[in-house]
Design a protein around this motif. Sequence first.
Motif, PDB file in Angstrom:
ATOM      1  N   LEU A   1       0.830  -1.199   0.000  1.00  0.00           N
ATOM      2  CA  LEU A   1       0.000   0.000   0.000  1.00  0.00           C
ATOM      3  C   LEU A   1       0.868   1.254   0.000  1.00  0.00           C
ATOM      4  N   SER A   2       0.273   2.366  -0.414  1.00  0.00           N
ATOM      5  CA  SER A   2       0.977   3.646  -0.388  1.00  0.00           C
ATOM      6  C   SER A   2       1.125   4.129   1.056  1.00  0.00           C
ATOM      7  N   ALA A   3       1.937   5.168   1.248  1.00  0.00           N
ATOM      8  CA  ALA A   3       2.127   5.739   2.585  1.00  0.00           C
ATOM      9  C   ALA A   3       0.801   6.260   3.133  1.00  0.00           C
ATOM     10  N   GLY A   4       0.015   6.902   2.269  1.00  0.00           N
ATOM     11  CA  GLY A   4      -1.272   7.412   2.713  1.00  0.00           C
ATOM     12  C   GLY A   4      -2.232   6.303   3.107  1.00  0.00           C
ATOM     13  N   GLN A   5      -2.223   5.209   2.348  1.00  0.00           N
ATOM     14  CA  GLN A   5      -3.097   4.085   2.682  1.00  0.00           C
ATOM     15  C   GLN A   5      -2.665   3.422   3.988  1.00  0.00           C
ATOM     16  N   GLN A   6      -1.358   3.308   4.213  1.00  0.00           N
ATOM     17  CA  GLN A   6      -0.886   2.743   5.476  1.00  0.00           C
ATOM     18  C   GLN A   6      -1.285   3.637   6.647  1.00  0.00           C
ATOM     19  N   ARG A   7      -1.201   4.948   6.445  1.00  0.00           N
ATOM     20  CA  ARG A   7      -1.645   5.866   7.496  1.00  0.00           C
ATOM     21  C   ARG A   7      -3.121   5.665   7.774  1.00  0.00           C
ATOM     22  N   ARG A   8      -3.930   5.438   6.744  1.00  0.00           N
ATOM     23  CA  ARG A   8      -5.363   5.246   6.942  1.00  0.00           C
ATOM     24  C   ARG A   8      -5.658   3.945   7.673  1.00  0.00           C
ATOM     25  N   VAL A   9      -4.810   2.924   7.499  1.00  0.00           N
ATOM     26  CA  VAL A   9      -4.973   1.697   8.291  1.00  0.00           C
ATOM     27  C   VAL A   9      -4.865   2.030   9.775  1.00  0.00           C
ATOM     28  N   ALA A  10      -3.861   2.842  10.122  1.00  0.00           N
ATOM     29  CA  ALA A  10      -3.690   3.250  11.525  1.00  0.00           C
ATOM     30  C   ALA A  10      -4.880   4.077  11.995  1.00  0.00           C
ATOM     31  N   LEU A  11      -5.339   5.010  11.156  1.00  0.00           N
ATOM     32  CA  LEU A  11      -6.429   5.893  11.549  1.00  0.00           C
ATOM     33  C   LEU A  11      -7.758   5.159  11.659  1.00  0.00           C
ATOM     34  N   ALA A  12      -7.871   3.987  11.051  1.00  0.00           N
ATOM     35  CA  ALA A  12      -9.100   3.203  11.196  1.00  0.00           C
ATOM     36  C   ALA A  12      -9.370   2.860  12.659  1.00  0.00           C
ATOM     37  N   ARG A  13      -8.315   2.822  13.474  1.00  0.00           N
ATOM     38  CA  ARG A  13      -8.490   2.544  14.909  1.00  0.00           C
ATOM     39  C   ARG A  13      -9.364   3.602  15.573  1.00  0.00           C
ATOM     40  N   LEU A  14      -9.340   4.821  15.037  1.00  0.00           N
ATOM     41  CA  LEU A  14     -10.133   5.894  15.630  1.00  0.00           C
ATOM     42  C   LEU A  14     -11.626   5.597  15.542  1.00  0.00           C
ATOM     43  N   TYR A  15     -12.028   4.850  14.534  1.00  0.00           N
ATOM     44  CA  TYR A  15     -13.437   4.513  14.373  1.00  0.00           C
ATOM     45  C   TYR A  15     -13.846   3.326  15.237  1.00  0.00           C
ATOM     46  N   LEU A  16     -12.881   2.709  15.887  1.00  0.00           N
ATOM     47  CA  LEU A  16     -13.149   1.575  16.772  1.00  0.00           C
ATOM     48  C   LEU A  16     -12.950   1.930  18.235  1.00  0.00           C
ATOM     49  N   SER A  17     -12.148   2.948  18.495  1.00  0.00           N
ATOM     50  CA  SER A  17     -11.721   3.254  19.859  1.00  0.00           C
ATOM     51  C   SER A  17     -12.794   3.983  20.657  1.00  0.00           C
ATOM     52  N   GLN A  18     -13.030   3.501  21.873  1.00  0.00           N
ATOM     53  CA  GLN A  18     -13.889   4.176  22.841  1.00  0.00           C
ATOM     54  C   GLN A  18     -13.063   4.851  23.927  1.00  0.00           C
ATOM     55  N   ALA A  19     -11.726   4.888  23.760  1.00  0.00           N
ATOM     56  CA  ALA A  19     -10.844   5.495  24.756  1.00  0.00           C
ATOM     57  C   ALA A  19     -11.183   6.975  24.911  1.00  0.00           C
ATOM     58  N   PRO A  20     -11.270   7.485  26.144  1.00  0.00           N
ATOM     59  CA  PRO A  20     -11.600   8.901  26.332  1.00  0.00           C
ATOM     60  C   PRO A  20     -10.505   9.856  25.898  1.00  0.00           C
ATOM     61  N   LEU A  21      -9.248   9.367  25.789  1.00  0.00           N
ATOM     62  CA  LEU A  21      -8.140  10.241  25.399  1.00  0.00           C
ATOM     63  C   LEU A  21      -7.413   9.661  24.204  1.00  0.00           C
ATOM     64  N   TRP A  22      -7.271  10.493  23.170  1.00  0.00           N
ATOM     65  CA  TRP A  22      -6.466  10.119  22.003  1.00  0.00           C
ATOM     66  C   TRP A  22      -5.216  10.982  21.985  1.00  0.00           C
ATOM     67  N   VAL A  23      -4.074  10.356  21.758  1.00  0.00           N
ATOM     68  CA  VAL A  23      -2.810  11.074  21.587  1.00  0.00           C
ATOM     69  C   VAL A  23      -2.304  10.745  20.186  1.00  0.00           C
ATOM     70  N   LEU A  24      -2.224  11.766  19.326  1.00  0.00           N
ATOM     71  CA  LEU A  24      -1.959  11.554  17.904  1.00  0.00           C
ATOM     72  C   LEU A  24      -0.781  12.404  17.454  1.00  0.00           C
ATOM     73  N   ASP A  25       0.241  11.750  16.898  1.00  0.00           N
ATOM     74  CA  ASP A  25       1.431  12.458  16.426  1.00  0.00           C
ATOM     75  C   ASP A  25       1.396  12.550  14.908  1.00  0.00           C
ATOM     76  N   GLU A  26       1.173  13.746  14.394  1.00  0.00           N
ATOM     77  CA  GLU A  26       1.123  14.008  12.949  1.00  0.00           C
ATOM     78  C   GLU A  26       0.141  13.075  12.234  1.00  0.00           C
ATOM     79  N   ALA A  27      -1.080  13.070  12.725  1.00  0.00           N
ATOM     80  CA  ALA A  27      -2.100  12.181  12.173  1.00  0.00           C
ATOM     81  C   ALA A  27      -2.455  12.499  10.731  1.00  0.00           C
ATOM     82  N   PHE A  28      -2.199  13.744  10.283  1.00  0.00           N
ATOM     83  CA  PHE A  28      -2.584  14.151   8.935  1.00  0.00           C
ATOM     84  C   PHE A  28      -1.506  13.843   7.888  1.00  0.00           C
TER      85      PHE A  28
END
Length: 219
Positions: A132-159
């Motif tokens: 996959l491309s770099a952007g697609q790999q990043r989106r794999v990681a960001l898919a966790r955001l749609y699953l997470s119920q954690a009250p705190l997210w810590v994101l380093d350069e998510a964009f």
Amino acid sequence: MALLRVERLTCERDDRILFQDLSFEVGSGEVIQIEGPNGAGKTTLLKILGGLLQNWEGELYWKGQPMSEVRSEFLASLLYIGHKPGVKAVLSPLENLRAWSALHEPATDDKLMAALARVRLAGYEYVPCGSLSAGQQRRVALARLYLSQAPLWVLDEAFTAIDRSGVEQLEALLANKAQRGGAVIMTTHHALNLPGALRKIRLGKAQEAPEVLEEEDLL
């Protein structure tokens, strides 16, 4: 009561003070953007808050309790996504999410597939991430955001490596997180469009005190 409280946090690396006497609180419904020049310690700060670094001085509190006493509860309440996507190249997006889900938040394959569809990876669920491309790999990681119920997210350069439509989608997700009472601490070079929820903390030169910008200062 603040979710997370930071008091007099100081970190030194290679005989250089990255930041010192840094104090701030993170409350429900807030998005905190950490700003500063390269080398100011932005990623280091996020790693400290994410429990990945121990070489620092100061105090951290989670829901009013010293972090040393509630570390397990805190880590269970946290989603951390680092600068690198943190996906295994030999595994597919679905397999990567399965592995993450098994450790953090159990979910059915239907939910995992739906999360991948939300980040526009429908049709790529079984493709090795190394293809996959770099952007697609990043989106794999960001898919966790749609699953997470954690009250705190810590994101380093998510964009990083995300196209314009993906940026807008992620901003909407962050805004929704804040509206539902969650909190986000993040770094990004992107100019965030999150009216009402955004507060900035600027890390400067080592000899300068970190600057905390309240919401009214940003208007």
